[in-house]
Design an enzyme around this catalytic site. Structure first.
Site, PDB file in Angstrom:
ATOM      1  N   GLN A 126       3.410   8.050  -5.172  1.00  0.00           N
ATOM      2  CA  GLN A 126       1.994   8.320  -5.406  1.00  0.00           C
ATOM      3  C   GLN A 126       1.721   8.518  -6.894  1.00  0.00           C
ATOM      4  OE1 GLN A 126       3.680   9.778  -2.927  1.00  0.00           O
ATOM      5  NE2 GLN A 126       2.583   9.150  -1.102  1.00  0.00           N
ATOM      6  N   GLY A 127       0.721   7.794  -7.405  1.00  0.00           N
ATOM      7  CA  GLY A 127       0.376   7.857  -8.818  1.00  0.00           C
ATOM      8  C   GLY A 127       0.825   6.658  -9.613  1.00  0.00           C
ATOM      9  N   ASP A 128       1.751   5.856  -9.044  1.00  0.00           N
ATOM     10  CA  ASP A 128       2.244   4.672  -9.755  1.00  0.00           C
ATOM     11  C   ASP A 128       1.416   3.426  -9.479  1.00  0.00           C
ATOM     12  OD1 ASP A 128       4.475   5.888 -11.028  1.00  0.00           O
ATOM     13  OD2 ASP A 128       5.583   5.833  -9.149  1.00  0.00           O
ATOM     14  N   SER A 129       0.557   3.474  -8.466  1.00  0.00           N
ATOM     15  CA  SER A 129      -0.226   2.297  -8.073  1.00  0.00           C
ATOM     16  C   SER A 129      -0.944   1.662  -9.257  1.00  0.00           C
ATOM     17  CB  SER A 129      -1.267   2.676  -7.022  1.00  0.00           C
ATOM     18  OG  SER A 129      -0.691   2.770  -5.760  1.00  0.00           O
ATOM     19  N   HIS A 133      -6.668  -1.614  -4.542  1.00  0.00           N
ATOM     20  CA  HIS A 133      -7.021  -0.402  -3.806  1.00  0.00           C
ATOM     21  C   HIS A 133      -7.374   0.761  -4.727  1.00  0.00           C
ATOM     22  CE1 HIS A 133      -2.622   0.470  -4.273  1.00  0.00           C
ATOM     23  NE2 HIS A 133      -3.019   1.728  -4.287  1.00  0.00           N
ATOM     24  N   ASP A 183      -3.732  -7.367  -3.551  1.00  0.00           N
ATOM     25  CA  ASP A 183      -4.021  -6.031  -4.084  1.00  0.00           C
ATOM     26  C   ASP A 183      -4.075  -6.076  -5.613  1.00  0.00           C
ATOM     27  OD1 ASP A 183      -4.469  -3.346  -4.214  1.00  0.00           O
ATOM     28  OD2 ASP A 183      -2.466  -2.734  -3.546  1.00  0.00           O
TER      29      ASP A 183
END
Length: 272
Positions: A222-225, A85, A129
């Site tokens: 958020q930001g670790d993906s 993603h 993913d």
């Protein structure tokens, strides 16, 4: 009968706390988060601590088109893996990827030649993913820039075994900015049946969960993906999605690198 009543009460309580239809990818802060420095945070990824790139030399960060931020990890001199993603319709020339620094705005910039998301990503929802990023030139390895090993296809995870996750993601749900310095957190693998009870509409066998299921307080945000979940020196998962950040009964969800559809895709495009 008493035992059955207790189970039913716990089940009702869990589903009152967690809506299986309320999901949020733990990534994609706005450009404002990237351009304006964050306020100082204490030692907490969610519930974690300050970390050094020396401990996670495979970790990279990247911005796409100056609009969103993700993590990734080096697997060879020519390839980096991230979440699917984070890699949808990405022009490689718009990727600014950095490696080798504890601080997300520092480090060596590694030009990217090709971004290849799994062709069946999000079919079904959130599934497979994973994406492969090919570098323009071979990566020059140093003490702080190193590849991480990958597991064999079909490797099984032991329930409640510990995994390590690192990244520059927000340190709490709803935080207005992301930290400058790398953080990490060690969390347990959540038994599949527990995770399925929460994410039953989307969880597939190409995923697994990690976190403190009952108490919450630790996990990705958020930001670790796109970052790696590491166990025994191997990257066994990719930070994928979750409901909130470190919430009770809402563990972090990871793409299972050892799952055949994901592992075969990586091998096809990297030879690893």
């Amino acid at each position: 009968m008493l035992g059955l009543k207790i189970i039913l009460v716990l089940t009702v309580n869990v589903f009152n706390l967690v809506s299986p239809f309320d999901f949020d990818f733990p990534n994609l802060p706005t450009v404002e988060d990237l351009l304006y420095g964050p306020e100082p945070f204490d030692n907490r990824i969610v519930g974690g601590k300050n970390a050094s790139i020396d401990d996670h030399p495979y970790q990279v960060s990247f911005i796409v088109n100056n609009s969103y931020f993700c993590g990734g990890f080096i697997v060879s001199e020519n390839y980096i893996i991230t979440a699917g993603h984070c890699a949808q319709n990405v022009d490689p020339s718009t990727v600014v990827l950095r490696a080798g620094s504890t601080y997300r705005k520092n480090g060596t910039i590694i030009p990217i030649a090709e971004v290849i998301p799994h062709p069946e990503y999000d079919n079904p929802r959130f599934d497979k993913d994973v994406a492969v990023m090919k570098t323009v030139n071979p990566i020059e390895f140093t003490d702080t820039i190193q590849p991480v090993k990958l597991p064999k296809k079909g490797r099984k995870l032991k329930d409640n075994s510990m995994i390590m996750v690192s990244g520059w993601g927000r340190t709490e749900q709803g935080a207005s900015s992301i930290p400058e310095s790398l953080m990490d957190v060690e969390i347990p693998v959540v038994p599949y049946w527990q995770c399925f009870a929460v994410y039953f509409t989307v969880l597939t066998r190409n995923m697994w969960c990690g976190g403190n299921f009952v108490l919450g307080g630790q996990g990705t945000c958020q930001g670790d993906s796109g970052g790696a979940a590491v166990q025994d020196g191997q990257a066994i998962g990719i930070v994928s999605f979750g409901r909130g950040c470190g919430q009770q009964f809402s563990p972090s969800v990871f793409a299972d690198i050892a799952a055949p559809p994901i592992r075969d895709f990586i091998t096809k495009h990297t030879g690893l």
